[in-house]
Design a protein around this motif. Structure first.
Motif, PDB file in Angstrom:
ATOM      1  N   ARG A  50       0.892  -1.410  -0.095  1.00 32.86           N
ATOM      2  CA  ARG A  50      -0.083   0.022   0.066  1.00 32.86           C
ATOM      3  C   ARG A  50       0.712   1.212   0.037  1.00 32.86           C
ATOM      4  NH1 ARG A  50      -5.179  -1.297   0.340  1.00 32.86           N
ATOM      5  NH2 ARG A  50      -5.886  -3.282   1.124  1.00 32.86           N
ATOM      6  N   ALA A  51       0.483   2.136  -0.799  1.00 35.21           N
ATOM      7  CA  ALA A  51       1.354   3.432  -0.868  1.00 35.21           C
ATOM      8  C   ALA A  51       0.807   4.399   0.295  1.00 35.21           C
ATOM      9  CB  ALA A  51       0.980   4.043  -2.219  1.00 35.21           C
ATOM     10  N   GLU A  64       9.726   4.407 -11.967  1.00 32.75           N
ATOM     11  CA  GLU A  64       8.420   3.709 -11.687  1.00 32.75           C
ATOM     12  C   GLU A  64       8.209   2.753 -12.742  1.00 32.75           C
ATOM     13  OE1 GLU A  64       3.743   4.770 -10.833  1.00 32.75           O
ATOM     14  OE2 GLU A  64       5.218   6.262 -11.182  1.00 32.75           O
ATOM     15  N   SER A  87       3.005   6.684  -5.912  1.00 27.48           N
ATOM     16  CA  SER A  87       1.840   6.576  -6.944  1.00 27.48           C
ATOM     17  C   SER A  87       0.489   7.266  -6.577  1.00 27.48           C
ATOM     18  CB  SER A  87       1.623   4.957  -7.120  1.00 27.48           C
ATOM     19  OG  SER A  87       0.629   4.869  -8.036  1.00 27.48           O
ATOM     20  N   ASP A  90      -2.585   5.504  -6.441  1.00 25.70           N
ATOM     21  CA  ASP A  90      -2.701   4.489  -5.176  1.00 25.70           C
ATOM     22  C   ASP A  90      -3.000   4.915  -4.050  1.00 25.70           C
ATOM     23  OD1 ASP A  90      -2.539   2.253  -7.076  1.00 25.70           O
ATOM     24  OD2 ASP A  90      -0.253   2.366  -7.251  1.00 25.70           O
ATOM     25  N   SER A  97      -0.623  -1.129  -4.350  1.00 27.69           N
ATOM     26  CA  SER A  97       0.071  -0.130  -5.510  1.00 27.69           C
ATOM     27  C   SER A  97       0.237  -1.322  -6.835  1.00 27.69           C
ATOM     28  CB  SER A  97       1.585   0.305  -5.115  1.00 27.69           C
ATOM     29  OG  SER A  97       2.204   0.686  -6.321  1.00 27.69           O
TER      30      SER A  97
END
Length: 200
Positions: A50-51, A64, A87, A90, A97
């Motif tokens: 998870r961002a 990226e 991101s 996200d 992500s």
């Protein structure tokens, strides 16, 4: 890592290049500000995680990319000093992500929790404008990238890469440039040779 005054000054200057922010308004962010030092190859964000952090690059180059099932990595973007990293889609969605972000070189990134930035923007108009400017900039970059991939040939895409990333091109491995352009490294070598011969 704690943030020294020089780093704070660079961080403030980078954000002010996007939108005016007073020293007082920066006070809503800076208690949560940290610096991440990344060695070449270190992962800033891994696909599936998870961002939770937004950042701005103080030094170095990050890439990226999308990891795909056959083991390849499809490069989405590069970022150098002054560029934001993380991101955004996200961060907003809260979903795992889809992309990874890794250091192409040794890099230093000023980071803070997205929830801190988002909460501060709800109460500080200059920070809300900053997020709007950042979102606008990312939207325009995304539109340009889609145009390049859908409407331009490999040479035109490569020339746009060189124009966009002139300041950091020499720090990026050729195989990653090829991935960004959407061709093989061998094709990129032939393309570079053709362009060099034409300019002689």
């Amino acid at each position: 890592m704690a943030v020294d005054e020089n780093t704070r000054a660079i961080f403030r200057a980078q954000l002010r290049a996007l939108s005016p922010i007073s020293d007082e308004d920066f006070g809503a962010l800076e208690p949560a500000l940290r610096v991440r030092d990344l060695a070449k190859g270190d992962v800033f964000l891994a696909a599936g995680d998870r961002a939770i952090e937004a950042g701005t690059i103080l030094a170095g180059v990050l890439r990226e990319y999308y990891p795909v099932e056959d083991g390849r990595e499809v490069t989405r973007n590069f970022a150098g000093p002054g560029d934001g990293i993380g991101s955004l889609s996200d961060l907003i969605s809260g979903e795992p992500s889809k992309s990874s972000v890794a250091a192409e070189t040794h890099a230093r990134v000023a980071v803070m929790p997205w929830k801190v930035l988002r909460a501060a923007a709800d109460h500080v108009p200059s920070l809300d404008r900053l997020l709007a400017k950042l979102t606008e900039r990312l939207y325009l970059l995304k539109s340009q990238r889609e145009y390049e991939l859908l409407a331009l040939d490999a040479e035109a895409r490569y020339l746009r890469f060189r124009a966009r990333f002139a300041a950091i091109e020499e720090q990026i491995a050729l195989k990653q440039v090829a991935s960004y352009v959407g061709i093989t490294p061998e094709h990129l070598s032939r393309l570079r040779k053709k362009i060099a011969e034409r300019s002689e």
